[in-house]
Structures are given as structure tokens and as C-alpha cells.
Design a protein around this motif. Structure first.
Motif, PDB file in Angstrom:
ATOM      1  N   LEU A   1       0.853  -1.066   0.425  1.00 14.11           N
ATOM      2  CA  LEU A   1      -0.077   0.106  -0.071  1.00 14.11           C
ATOM      3  C   LEU A   1       1.116   0.842  -0.127  1.00 14.11           C
ATOM      4  O   LEU A   1       0.303   2.338  -0.953  1.00 14.11           O
ATOM      5  N   ALA A   2       1.763   1.354   0.818  1.00 12.29           N
ATOM      6  CA  ALA A   2       2.940   2.712   0.662  1.00 12.29           C
ATOM      7  C   ALA A   2       3.537   2.416  -0.438  1.00 12.29           C
ATOM      8  O   ALA A   2       3.882   3.392  -1.128  1.00 12.29           O
TER       9      ALA A   2
ATOM     10  N   GLN B   1       0.455   3.802  -2.656  1.00 15.20           N
ATOM     11  CA  GLN B   1      -0.268   5.070  -2.624  1.00 15.20           C
ATOM     12  C   GLN B   1       0.963   5.892  -2.627  1.00 15.20           C
ATOM     13  O   GLN B   1       0.154   7.387  -3.335  1.00 15.20           O
ATOM     14  N   ASN B   2       2.220   5.883  -2.099  1.00 14.96           N
ATOM     15  CA  ASN B   2       3.151   7.111  -2.127  1.00 14.96           C
ATOM     16  C   ASN B   2       4.275   6.341  -2.826  1.00 14.96           C
ATOM     17  O   ASN B   2       5.433   6.527  -2.452  1.00 14.96           O
TER      18      ASN B   2
ATOM     19  N   GLN C   1       7.969   8.800  -3.130  1.00 16.57           N
ATOM     20  CA  GLN C   1       8.374   8.465  -2.186  1.00 16.57           C
ATOM     21  C   GLN C   1       9.259   7.407  -2.157  1.00 16.57           C
ATOM     22  O   GLN C   1      10.569   6.597  -1.361  1.00 16.57           O
TER      23      GLN C   1
HETATM   24  C1  LIG Z   1       1.788   8.028   2.886  1.00 16.07           C
HETATM   25  O1  LIG Z   1       2.142   8.741   3.467  1.00 16.07           O
HETATM   26  C2  LIG Z   1       2.468   9.568   4.324  1.00 16.07           C
HETATM   27  C3  LIG Z   1       2.570  11.006   4.738  1.00 16.07           C
HETATM   28  O2  LIG Z   1       4.245  10.170   4.825  1.00 16.07           O
HETATM   29  C4  LIG Z   1       2.069   8.840   5.327  1.00 16.07           C
HETATM   30  O3  LIG Z   1       0.831   9.412   5.934  1.00 16.07           O
HETATM   31  C5  LIG Z   1       0.669   7.121   5.133  1.00 16.07           C
HETATM   32  O4  LIG Z   1       0.787   6.682   6.077  1.00 16.07           O
HETATM   33  C6  LIG Z   1       1.612   7.165   3.493  1.00 16.07           C
HETATM   34  N1  LIG Z   1       0.613   5.697   3.217  1.00 16.07           N
HETATM   35  C7  LIG Z   1       0.888   4.970   3.597  1.00 16.07           C
HETATM   36  C8  LIG Z   1      -0.197   3.934   2.769  1.00 16.07           C
HETATM   37  O5  LIG Z   1       1.980   4.208   3.496  1.00 16.07           O
END
Ligand SMILES: *[C@@H]1O[C@H](CO)[C@@H](O)[C@H](O)[C@H]1NC(C)=O
Length: 301
Positions: A290-291, A294-295, A298
Motif C-alpha cells: 500500500l505504501a 499510494q506513496n 517516496q
Molecule cells: C503515505 O505517506 C504519508 C506521509 O508520509 C503517511 O502518513 C501515510 O501513512 C502513507 N501511506 C501509506 C499507505 O503508507
């Protein structure tokens, strides 16, 4: 460059259930020979060519699979480049280990050096998972192959040395996706008729724990256990459950996976408490994927 499931380079969220599995030193360096060998069990996320030897629809021996691997031809990995198991191997100084069926076909166990990959696309914790793809090597059979490998090593190197090798080696075990997408979540699923989601989860966890105990009895001690990713976000499930606007299928898919991951992690925690010389790292693939999706900025895109 295309990115597929197998290409993630990010650090997995590794949760230490029990100490003593080390990948890197504090200064980031890798101790060569930390693990004498690596053994891989799993499904298409880590299959590196076993299914090339099976009569199956779950195959990846055609382009564009393998376009970034560097061999110039598809290896049988279900992705463009390396799998997560390949990357973990490289982290600990082990080059990608051969698929078991390829080694058998070529040199035989003579050619054994730093490990083997038993993983097979469409394989599940349950023997029947992946039935819709026909050929596959389920977890139970992968362990049967591993038991044979041990017998062979005992014959060649003696009981004591074979056991020492197996105990010091790294085991990567990644299952569960096909027990959902190619079993329970299939429109024609028999399992869904006979099991509630809770009962099915219990069946998976109990069966997987039995198999991890079998792996331990054969001689494994250091196990990296992969959790299941957010399957409710993959195209097949978006299609089956008629997603609106590409939104992940939460209650009918992701919720089931989260329940399974939690139960499996707890069961693995109990298992290592009972066997003090057994070490399990649980890789939380769900959160990490997911990270990444969705991000993604990063993580390099
Ligand atoms: C995406 O990044 C934001 C900011 O760093 C964080 O708060 C959020 O939990 C992250 N989403 C995931 C799915 O890891």
C-alpha cells in the motif's frame, strides 16, 4: 521502466518475531557467507522457473516477462526483472538460486551449491488452490521436494553436516495469495460455499502452521515469512467485484486478507514461543505494498 510486483526494491517492513535473523550489519555491510544457502518456497511472486517444467496455464516463459532481468530471455519469473526473493538473496550475498525442477533436469543434485527455489506459480497453502490453472506445486509438495533434497545432502555430506547446513540457511516462504484469488474468491469457488471467511482463514492458518512445523522438522530454523498483499487492489479483483473508479475492494477482499495476515502473524508468534531455536521474521507485505502504491514518489517514482 515498467514496475511489477516482483521489482520492489524498498525495504520490507520486517517484524521480528524472534531474533537472530540478520540481513545487514549496523554499518550497512553484508557479511559474506552469513547464510550458506537459501531455500525459497512460494507462488508466482517468487517462482523463478519451476512452472516452465509443468503442464500449466500459470507460466511466464514468454515476453515481456524477463525483459529487465539481463538474460535476454524470459526465465519463468512472473515479472520483468528480479523477484523479491532474488533481492533478499543479493542482500545476504547469495546469487539467485536455481529452480529445483531445472536443477533436476540439468545437473541433478551434483549441481547443488547455495540453495534451491521450490516456488511455483498458482501454488497455495491448500493443495486445491490454483486449480483453475491446472499444473502447480502446492506447499505440501514443495516440502516433499525439500525433504528429498535433505536426504540427498545427508547421503553426500553426512547427517551432521547436512543438518548444520540446513539450520544455518535462510528460508523464504511466501504463500496465501492463491488461496484467496485462485480459490476462495473465484466466482465458482467451492470453498466459499462451505466455509465462512472466518472458518476459511482458520483453515489456512492451521494448515500453514502444520507445514511450517514440517519445515522445522526437516531442519529449517531461520524463516522469513511473507504476509499477503492488498489483493482487493489488483485488476482481477477490481473486475470480479465491479470496482467503481478503480477503488480497492475493501469489505469483500482486503478485509479478508487483513484478517488472515493478523491471524497468521499471531500463530507464528505462538509457534516460535514453543520452539526456542526457531526464528521467524514476518514481512508485512500488505502495509508495504500500500505504501509503495499510494506513496510511490517516496520510493523513487
Ligand atoms: C503515505 O505517506 C504519508 C506521509 O508520509 C503517511 O502518513 C501515510 O501513512 C502513507 N501511506 C501509506 C499507505 O503508507
Amino acid at each position: 521502466m515498467p514496475r511489477t510486483l516482483c521489482m520492489w526494491r524498498g525495504t520490507l517492513l520486517l517484524l521480528v518475531l524472534s531474533g537472530q535473523i540478520v540481513f545487514r550489519n549496523v554499518d550497512g555491510s553484508v557479511t559474506p557467507g552469513l547464510y550458506p544457502a537459501m531455500f525459497i518456497f512460494g507462488d508466482s511472486l517468487v517462482d523463478s522457473g519451476n512452472n516452465n517444467f509443468l503442464a500449466t496455464f500459470a507460466r511466464a516463459d514468454f515476453l515481456p516477462n524477463g525483459i529487465d532481468f539481463g538474460t535476454g530471455w524470459p526465465t519463468g519469473r512472473f515479472c520483468n526483472g528480479r523477484t523479491i526473493a532474488d533481492y533478499i538473496g543479493l542482500m545476504v550475498g547469495i546469487d539467485p538460486v536455481p529452480p529445483y525442477l531445472a536443477l533436476l533436469q540439468n545437473q541433478g543434485m551434483e549441481g547443488f551449491t547455495t540453495g534451491l527455489n521450490f516456488a511455483s506459480g498458482a501454488a497455495g497453502i491448500l493443495d486445491e488452490s490454483g486449480y483453475n490453472y491446472l499444473g502447480r506445486i502446492p506447499l505440501s509438495q514443495q516440502l516433499g521436494y525439500f525433504a528429498r533434497v535433505k536426504e540427498d545432502l545427508v547421503g553426500r555430506r553426512g547427517q551432521e553436516e547436512a543438518e548444520r547446513l540446513l539450520a544455518k540457511s535462510l528460508y523464504f516462504v511466501a504463500f496465501g495469495s492463491n488461496d484467496y484469488i485462485n480459490n476462495y474468491l473465484q466466482p465458482t469457488s467451492y470453498s466459499r460455499l462451505v466455509y465462512t471467511p472466518e472458518a476459511y482463514q482458520e483453515l489456512l492458518v492451521t494448515t500453514f502452521i502444520q507445514q511450517l512445523k514440517a519445515l522445522y522438522r526437516i531442519g529449517a530454523r531461520k524463516i522469513l515469512l511473507g504476509g499477503v498483499g492488498p489483493l482487493g487492489c489488483i485488476p482481477a479483483e477490481l473486475n470480479i467485484f465491479k470496482s467503481r473508479n478503480g477503488r480497492c475492494i475493501e469489505s469483500r477482499v482486503n478485509k479478508l486478507v487483513r484478517g488472515y495476515n493478523k491471524a497468521m502473524k499471531e500463530a507464528a508468534e505462538k509457534l516460535v514461543k514453543r520452539h526456542t531455536d526457531m526464528h521467524i521474521l514476518f514481512a508485512d507485505a500488505y502495509k508495504q505494498i500500500l505504501a509503495f502504491t499510494q506513496n510511490s514518489s517516496q520510493y523513487g517514482e
